[in-house]
Design an enzyme around this catalytic site. Sequence first.
Site, PDB file in Angstrom:
ATOM      1  N   ASP A   1       0.689  -1.282   0.580  1.00 41.44           N
ATOM      2  CA  ASP A   1      -0.262  -0.111  -0.289  1.00 41.44           C
ATOM      3  C   ASP A   1       1.072   1.380   0.403  1.00 41.44           C
ATOM      4  O   ASP A   1       1.950   1.235   0.217  1.00 41.44           O
ATOM      5  CB  ASP A   1      -0.901   0.306   1.577  1.00 41.44           C
ATOM      6  CG  ASP A   1      -1.779   1.179   1.926  1.00 41.44           C
ATOM      7  OD1 ASP A   1      -2.409   1.591   0.642  1.00 41.44           O
ATOM      8  OD2 ASP A   1      -1.931   1.260   2.853  1.00 41.44           O
TER       9      ASP A   1
ATOM     10  N   ASP B   1      -0.762   5.108   1.103  1.00 37.83           N
ATOM     11  CA  ASP B   1      -0.559   5.987   2.291  1.00 37.83           C
ATOM     12  C   ASP B   1      -0.735   5.255   3.451  1.00 37.83           C
ATOM     13  O   ASP B   1      -0.961   4.763   3.680  1.00 37.83           O
ATOM     14  CB  ASP B   1      -2.042   6.503   1.819  1.00 37.83           C
ATOM     15  CG  ASP B   1      -1.640   7.766   0.431  1.00 37.83           C
ATOM     16  OD1 ASP B   1      -1.369   8.925   0.763  1.00 37.83           O
ATOM     17  OD2 ASP B   1      -2.641   7.295  -0.002  1.00 37.83           O
TER      18      ASP B   1
END
Length: 307
Positions: A86, A88
């Site tokens: 991922d 953020d």
Amino acid sequence: MFTQQRIYSGNQIVTISSTHNSTSAIHRESSTSTNNIKYNIDKKLFLRLSSPKNPRSPAHCVTPMAANKCSPAAADAPSITHVVFDMDGLLLDTEKLYGEVQENILARYNKTFEWSLKAKMMGMKAIEAARLFVEETGLNGLLSPEEFLVEREDMLRTMFPACELMPGASRLIQHLHANGIPICVATSSHTRHFQLKTQKHGELFSLMHHIVRGDDPEVKQGKPSPDVFLVAAERFEGGPVDPKKILVFEDAPAGVQAAKNAGMSAIMVPDPRLDNSYHETADQVISSLLAFNPSEWGLPPFDKPPT
């Protein structure tokens, strides 16, 4: 206890069936009449961070397998060949920027931004998170989801280019790349925001085999739907890669659930303010990427400890 969740993803129906006190198993059934695929996933019983009954051991993480397994390198652990990140809150320290902007917007209406709402929004596509934000903060009729996004965009546009890497991100990415482990990013961020966020970090992100963004036309639904991770698996060289051979790093509850819905292993690196109840779905929980031990997952070990 037995629970079941159905997630509709494109032309697939993904059914998650969970029973506690059981080891992990994935059962796949296909229907010749509907062309749908059903996954039944038995969740494992995990130890929680900061649990009085199960103190963390070692200090930085939860034992990643069931209570009778001390390491994911056990005989029945998955053989990891590929890694998906991922972005953020996991690689880039951007979640605090979202929180700051959303607090400022709510202050105009004499409202506060609760962490419980932030936990739900993390990892979601922008419009989905906006609808949730407006509904749960009681702004219906005062601010539409679309207006919220426009206002938030104006503030974030100047903040994103200055975002920094999260601790351990550069070390882990460079280590995996140097050792020939295929890696990629699967993020809910759309292309415009991705470009702003990675302005200072282009060299590091260039080590990724590919990057799947939230506005990718093949990503029909946002997390916790598995779409973004299934697309990521397809785009590796020789793909699609068997989900059981993929390890996902996530910070958001919706992201961890998306990885598990895709049939992949998931390591959670949560914000310390996140309630422990969100940790249960992950295969391992660590406080920072600096705490990750690749050899526990059959990946090449680090040459030296973190500095």
